[in-house]
Design a protein around this motif. Structure first.
Motif, PDB file in Angstrom:
ATOM      1  N   MET A 133      15.281 -11.144 -10.128  1.00  0.00           N
ATOM      2  CA  MET A 133      14.042  -9.922  -9.666  1.00  0.00           C
ATOM      3  C   MET A 133      13.914  -8.949  -9.171  1.00  0.00           C
ATOM      4  N   ALA A 134      13.456  -7.982  -9.737  1.00  0.00           N
ATOM      5  CA  ALA A 134      13.477  -6.524  -8.503  1.00  0.00           C
ATOM      6  C   ALA A 134      12.941  -6.975  -7.163  1.00  0.00           C
ATOM      7  N   ASP A 135      13.882  -5.767  -6.408  1.00  0.00           N
ATOM      8  CA  ASP A 135      14.015  -5.776  -4.679  1.00  0.00           C
ATOM      9  C   ASP A 135      13.378  -4.480  -4.352  1.00  0.00           C
ATOM     10  N   ARG A 136      12.151  -3.166  -5.753  1.00  0.00           N
ATOM     11  CA  ARG A 136      12.171  -2.586  -5.490  1.00  0.00           C
ATOM     12  C   ARG A 136      11.756  -1.933  -6.342  1.00  0.00           C
ATOM     13  N   LEU A 137      10.132  -1.575  -5.893  1.00  0.00           N
ATOM     14  CA  LEU A 137       8.930  -1.529  -7.210  1.00  0.00           C
ATOM     15  C   LEU A 137       8.233   0.048  -7.015  1.00  0.00           C
ATOM     16  N   SER A 138       8.326  -0.046  -8.172  1.00  0.00           N
ATOM     17  CA  SER A 138       7.551   1.578  -8.399  1.00  0.00           C
ATOM     18  C   SER A 138       6.032   1.776  -8.764  1.00  0.00           C
ATOM     19  N   ILE A 139       4.846   1.728  -8.321  1.00  0.00           N
ATOM     20  CA  ILE A 139       3.735   1.600  -8.638  1.00  0.00           C
ATOM     21  C   ILE A 139       3.145   3.083  -9.121  1.00  0.00           C
ATOM     22  N   GLY A 140       2.706   3.430 -10.361  1.00  0.00           N
ATOM     23  CA  GLY A 140       2.011   4.178 -10.409  1.00  0.00           C
ATOM     24  C   GLY A 140       0.402   4.371 -10.704  1.00  0.00           C
ATOM     25  N   LEU A 141      -0.264   5.111 -10.153  1.00  0.00           N
ATOM     26  CA  LEU A 141      -1.641   5.318  -8.900  1.00  0.00           C
ATOM     27  C   LEU A 141      -1.963   6.299 -10.036  1.00  0.00           C
ATOM     28  N   ILE A 142      -2.550   6.442 -11.267  1.00  0.00           N
ATOM     29  CA  ILE A 142      -2.590   7.355 -12.703  1.00  0.00           C
ATOM     30  C   ILE A 142      -4.180   8.302 -11.931  1.00  0.00           C
ATOM     31  N   LEU A 143      -3.705   9.546 -12.056  1.00  0.00           N
ATOM     32  CA  LEU A 143      -5.029  10.592 -12.218  1.00  0.00           C
ATOM     33  C   LEU A 143      -6.025  10.528 -10.415  1.00  0.00           C
ATOM     34  N   PRO A 144      -5.384   9.679  -9.806  1.00  0.00           N
ATOM     35  CA  PRO A 144      -6.366   9.129  -8.505  1.00  0.00           C
ATOM     36  C   PRO A 144      -7.157  11.450  -8.095  1.00  0.00           C
ATOM     37  N   ASP A 145      -6.944  11.936  -8.795  1.00  0.00           N
ATOM     38  CA  ASP A 145      -8.047  13.936  -8.751  1.00  0.00           C
ATOM     39  C   ASP A 145      -9.058  13.287  -9.592  1.00  0.00           C
ATOM     40  N   VAL A 146      -9.734  12.621 -10.666  1.00  0.00           N
ATOM     41  CA  VAL A 146     -10.274  12.671 -11.168  1.00  0.00           C
ATOM     42  C   VAL A 146     -10.928  10.667 -11.475  1.00  0.00           C
ATOM     43  N   LEU A 147      -9.919  10.200 -11.708  1.00  0.00           N
ATOM     44  CA  LEU A 147     -10.726   9.077 -11.255  1.00  0.00           C
ATOM     45  C   LEU A 147     -10.648   7.485 -10.484  1.00  0.00           C
ATOM     46  N   GLY A 148     -10.758   8.688  -8.588  1.00  0.00           N
ATOM     47  CA  GLY A 148     -10.966   8.073  -7.753  1.00  0.00           C
ATOM     48  C   GLY A 148     -11.727   7.594  -7.111  1.00  0.00           C
ATOM     49  N   THR A 149     -13.174   8.446  -7.812  1.00  0.00           N
ATOM     50  CA  THR A 149     -14.708   7.944  -7.183  1.00  0.00           C
ATOM     51  C   THR A 149     -15.345   6.808  -6.526  1.00  0.00           C
ATOM     52  N   TYR A 150     -14.167   5.464  -7.058  1.00  0.00           N
ATOM     53  CA  TYR A 150     -14.936   4.647  -6.641  1.00  0.00           C
ATOM     54  C   TYR A 150     -14.171   3.475  -5.421  1.00  0.00           C
ATOM     55  N   GLY A 151     -13.454   3.885  -4.772  1.00  0.00           N
ATOM     56  CA  GLY A 151     -12.390   3.245  -4.204  1.00  0.00           C
ATOM     57  C   GLY A 151     -11.214   2.689  -5.150  1.00  0.00           C
ATOM     58  N   ASP A 152     -10.767   2.854  -6.151  1.00  0.00           N
ATOM     59  CA  ASP A 152      -9.695   2.557  -6.994  1.00  0.00           C
ATOM     60  C   ASP A 152      -8.099   2.311  -6.794  1.00  0.00           C
ATOM     61  N   ASP A 153      -8.020   3.351  -6.058  1.00  0.00           N
ATOM     62  CA  ASP A 153      -6.931   3.695  -5.186  1.00  0.00           C
ATOM     63  C   ASP A 153      -6.264   2.686  -4.159  1.00  0.00           C
ATOM     64  N   GLY A 154      -7.335   1.912  -3.946  1.00  0.00           N
ATOM     65  CA  GLY A 154      -7.206   0.832  -2.895  1.00  0.00           C
ATOM     66  C   GLY A 154      -5.950  -0.377  -3.146  1.00  0.00           C
ATOM     67  N   ASN A 155      -6.445  -0.385  -5.400  1.00  0.00           N
ATOM     68  CA  ASN A 155      -5.394  -1.120  -5.795  1.00  0.00           C
ATOM     69  C   ASN A 155      -3.937  -0.764  -5.961  1.00  0.00           C
ATOM     70  N   ALA A 156      -3.730   0.236  -5.596  1.00  0.00           N
ATOM     71  CA  ALA A 156      -2.125   0.155  -5.474  1.00  0.00           C
ATOM     72  C   ALA A 156      -2.078  -0.187  -3.998  1.00  0.00           C
ATOM     73  N   LEU A 157      -2.440   0.386  -2.929  1.00  0.00           N
ATOM     74  CA  LEU A 157      -2.095  -0.313  -1.358  1.00  0.00           C
ATOM     75  C   LEU A 157      -2.129  -1.585  -1.783  1.00  0.00           C
ATOM     76  N   VAL A 158      -2.748  -2.011  -2.136  1.00  0.00           N
ATOM     77  CA  VAL A 158      -3.085  -4.145  -2.621  1.00  0.00           C
ATOM     78  C   VAL A 158      -1.093  -3.983  -2.780  1.00  0.00           C
ATOM     79  N   LEU A 159      -1.359  -3.712  -3.354  1.00  0.00           N
ATOM     80  CA  LEU A 159      -0.183  -4.275  -4.631  1.00  0.00           C
ATOM     81  C   LEU A 159       1.021  -3.988  -3.684  1.00  0.00           C
ATOM     82  N   ARG A 160       0.601  -2.887  -3.122  1.00  0.00           N
ATOM     83  CA  ARG A 160       2.384  -2.101  -2.356  1.00  0.00           C
ATOM     84  C   ARG A 160       2.870  -3.099  -0.914  1.00  0.00           C
ATOM     85  N   GLN A 161       0.995  -3.153  -0.760  1.00  0.00           N
ATOM     86  CA  GLN A 161       1.185  -4.212   0.693  1.00  0.00           C
ATOM     87  C   GLN A 161       1.738  -5.886   0.760  1.00  0.00           C
ATOM     88  N   ARG A 162       1.204  -6.137  -0.945  1.00  0.00           N
ATOM     89  CA  ARG A 162       1.466  -8.171  -0.663  1.00  0.00           C
ATOM     90  C   ARG A 162       3.421  -7.339  -1.394  1.00  0.00           C
TER      91      ARG A 162
END
Length: 255
Positions: free
Chosen positions: A1-30
């Motif tokens: 089991m990995a003890d380090r995770l990289s979470i890609g947030l892809i094109l938040p500068d153009v596909l970030g209109t509706y707060g979906d950046d929060g999905n990456a934040l949720v994954l990181r926090q959990r």
């Protein structure tokens, strides 16, 4: 089991209109709540998409943003290589449409990235409001058992082809298409009851919220896939605020 995770947030500068950046934040926090070292890797327009991140998130945006995103992702190829390698990818709204075979924007049809066997046309009326579905358990989502809940806001009618399966079966809301679309499709009644799409390692949905804040089991499924373990192997998290949010939103959607 990995003890380090990289979470890609892809094109938040153009596909970030509706707060979906929060999905990456949720994954990181959990992940961090479980003692893992997790980081978010932001990949902007014009930047190469690494194909070796552990999990990817892509969100929603307007028509012009979709076309820019599709052109970049097709030309770059990194997200496609990640999908072919089995890396989990979570796409929301415009992200779903862009990862399909084609989508309509600004009155024109554009090529999508081709990671989902789906084409997106335009609906007559905007779908806006709470949406609830029962997970189908297709493919990568086989371990999901809890209702899925989110907020939809789109005018795209996404028609699934043979290779893509719905993420959920509608209990409330519009989902992938409205009545004006499904009447023209041979399997329209079945498609009308669909929300989102699952194909290979890609899980896509029209749920905003952000979706992973409202659906912790889905968030943990993505983490498990990123770590190469089963959902049952993850340490359970009991977060009162998340439980209360789910109960409130489910009640609002179905009441």
């Amino acid at each position: 089991m990995a003890d380090r995770l990289s979470i890609g947030l892809i094109l938040p500068d153009v596909l970030g209109t509706y707060g979906d950046d929060g999905n990456a934040l949720v994954l990181r926090q959990r992940a961090r709540w479980r003692g893992l070292d997790a980081e978010i890797v932001r990949v902007g327009l014009g930047e190469a998409v690494p194909n070796d991140l552990d999990v990817y998130c892509i969100g929603g945006g307007e028509d012009s943003a979709q076309t820019l995103a599709a052109q970049h992702l097709i030309a770059d190829g990194g997200l496609g290589r990640a999908a072919w390698a089995g890396r989990p990818i979570f796409a929301v709204c415009a992200g779903l449409q862009v990862l399909g075979e084609s989508f309509r924007a600004g009155g024109r049809v554009y090529d999508g990235v081709g990671l989902i066997d789906a084409t997106t046309a335009a609906m007559q009326n905007r779908a806006i409001g709470e949406v609830v579905s029962t997970p189908t358990g297709h493919g990568a989502t086989a371990e999901l058992t809890e209702p899925l809940t989110g907020f939809e806001n789109h005018m795209g009618a996404s028609i699934l082809g043979r290779e893509a399966k719905p993420l959920g079966r509608l209990r409330a809301g519009t989902g992938n298409m409205d009545e004006s679309t499904f009447l023209d499709i041979s399997d329209g009644q079945q498609q009308r009851a669909s929300e989102g799409a699952v194909q290979g390692s890609v899980i896509a949905t029209y749920m905003h919220g952000p979706a992973l804040a409202r659906n912790p089991q889905l968030a943990d499924l993505l983490l498990a896939k990123a770590m190469g373990v089963s959902l049952a192997e993850l340490e359970p998290l009991e977060i009162d605020a998340v439980t209360a949010l789910r109960a409130e939103r489910l009640a609002a959607a179905q009441g």
